[in-house]
Write a protein that holds these residues in place. Structure first.
Motif: not given
Length: 380
Positions: A269-274, A279-282, A286-301
Motif C-alpha cells: 500500500m502507498t499512502f498519499l498524504l496531503a 506538505m505532500l508525502i508519498t 520501502g521509500y518515501f518522498w515529499y514536497l513542501s510548497l510555498h507560493p512565489h507570486g501567483v505563477g510560480q511555486v
C-alpha cells in the motif's frame, strides 16, 4: 449568479464553489490561482497561521546543521544548537538587518555577511566589531527572535502563529493512519529546492489525486497503479489522504522481506498524504518522498523536495542501488509532473477556461478547496 460571474471576488467565488456537495462539485475557480488578492489572503490566513514543513530532522542531525527558508515573507533559519536542540529563529541580523545564512549547510557560528556581527547557534549575540564607542550598546541585550519549531514523526515543522495547536495534536489522525509504517524511522537521502512555473495549488492538487497517473506518468509509474484500486475517502480538517496499491514486482514500493510490522495488503500500500497547507508525502513500505510548497507570486511555486528509504531497505545489502533507483524514478516522475502542472497553469490563464466537474477520484481536491475556504472565508 453563475460560476462565470466576474463581479464576484475570488474569495466569494471559492465560497460559492464549495457550497456544492462533493457529488456535484467542480474544480476551483481559476481566479483563486491567478488573483494577487487571493494570494495575499493565503499568505495572511494560511501560511502565517498553519504549520509548514521544512525538512526531515535527520537532515539536521549535527550541531550547526541548518537550512533556511522564507515563510510568508519572513526569512527563517532552522538550526541544531550545541545542546542538540532543533530551533527556528529569525534569519535577519539585529544590526542593519541583512539576512544571515543562505541555503543549507553546517556552521560553527552565525556570522552576518555585512558587518560580521556573530551569533551563537542559539541566537545569542557573541560579538560585534567596532561597537565599543556606542555607550548604549549591550551585547547581552541582543538575541535573534525565536520561531515555534516542533519535530513530528521525523519532520521539522515551523509556524509563525503562537496560538497554533501542537503538531502532534493537530495531526494525530495521520499517526493513527500510518503508525505501522514507522515513518519516523525513515532516512532522508536527498534534498533539493526547485521553482516551477505554476501556481502552488495546481501542484498541490496534482499530488492529491492519482486520477492523472495512467496518463501523465505513462512513462514511469502509470502502469503500476490501477484506477479501479484507488481509494479516496473523505478528508480530515487538517489533512486529506488516499491510497493506491503497487504491483508486487515494484520491489521498492513493497515491504522488505524483513519487515514484520506490515500485514496483508498494507505490505503493498502507498499512502498519499496531503497535510495542509502544502506538505505532500508519498509513503510506501520501502521509500518515501515529499514536497513542501510555498507560493512565489501567483505563477510560480517554490518546492522543497526530499526523500529516502525505510530502515529495512537502508540496511539492505543492495542499499546503494536502492537509493539510486528511487532517485532516478522520482526525477523522471518530477519531469512528468512539471510538464503537466505548468500546462494546467497556462491553460487556466485562458479567457475561456472554466472549471469542470470532479471525478470521484478527486475527492481530496474538493476537501482541499473546503480547507482553503475555511481559512480565507472563516465566516462561511
Amino acid at each position: 449568479m453563475t460560476q462565470h460571474d466576474t463581479t464576484l471576488s475570488p474569495m466569494a467565488e471559492l465560497s460559492q464553489n464549495v457550497a456544492q456537495p462533493f457529488e456535484r462539485a467542480r474544480a476551483m475557480p481559476k481566479s483563486v490561482y491567478t488573483s494577487d488578492d487571493f494570494l495575499q489572503a493565503e499568505l495572511d490566513h494560511v501560511f502565517r497561521q498553519d504549520w509548514f514543513c521544512v525538512t526531515r530532522a535527520d537532515a539536521l542531525a549535527n550541531p550547526g546543521d541548518y537550512t533556511t527558508l522564507d515563510l510568508a515573507g519572513q526569512p527563517i533559519m532552522v538550526i541544531r544548537d550545541r545542546d542538540g536542540q532543533l530551533r527556528a529563529q529569525s534569519n535577519v541580523c539585529l544590526h542593519r538587518m541583512s539576512t544571515l545564512l543562505e541555503g543549507s549547510g553546517n556552521t560553527r557560528s552565525i556570522v552576518c555577511p555585512y558587518h560580521a556581527w556573530t551569533y551563537n547557534l542559539d541566537g545569542r549575540l557573541r560579538g560585534a566589531p567596532a561597537m565599543t564607542l556606542n555607550e548604549s550598546f549591550c551585547k547581552d541585550a541582543y538575541a535573534l527572535p525565536q520561531v515555534r519549531c516542533e519535530e513530528w514523526l521525523g519532520w521539522v515543522m515551523v509556524t509563525l502563529n503562537p496560538a497554533a495547536p501542537p503538531v502532534a495534536e493537530q495531526l494525530s489522525g495521520v499517526r493513527d493512519l500510518i503508525d505501522d509504517f514507522g515513518m519516523e524511522n525513515y532516512t532522508q537521502t536527498f534534498f533539493e529546492t526547485h521553482r516551477w512555473d505554476t501556481n502552488w495549488k495546481v501542484l498541490a492538487e496534482n499530488f492529491m489525486e492519482s486520477y492523472h497517473l495512467p496518463v501523465c506518468h505513462a512513462g514511469t509509474i502509470g502502469g503500476l497503479s490501477k484506477l479501479e484500486e484507488m481509494v479516496c475517502p473523505p478528508g480530515e480538517p487538517a489533512f486529506n489522504y488516499h491510497w493506491i496499491y503497487k504491483e508486487p514486482h515494484f520491489t521498492l514500493a513493497n515491504a522488505h522481506p524483513s519487515n514484520t510490522r506490515l500485514k496483508g495488503d498494507r505490505r503493498r500500500m502507498t499512502f498519499l498524504l496531503a497535510i495542509y497547507p502544502s506538505m505532500l508525502i508519498t509513503l510506501t513500505p520501502g521509500y518515501f518522498w515529499y514536497l513542501s510548497l510555498h507560493p512565489h507570486g501567483v505563477g510560480q511555486v517554490d518546492i522543497r523536495f526530499g526523500g529516502g528509504m525505510s530502515p529495512d531497505f537502508v540496511n539492505d545489502a543492495q542499499a546503494q542501488s536502492h537509493f539510486e533507483a528511487v532517485k532516478k524514478l522520482l526525477d523522471d516522475v518530477n519531469v512528468e509532473d512539471r510538464g503537466c502542472t505548468e500546462k494546467v497553469y497556462r491553460g487556466l490563464c485562458s479567457d475561456v477556461a472554466a472549471p469542470g466537474h470532479l471525478s470521484h477520484l478527486e475527492r481530496p481536491n474538493y476537501d482541499f478547496a473546503c480547507y482553503l475556504n475555511d481559512r480565507i472565508n472563516p465566516a462561511d
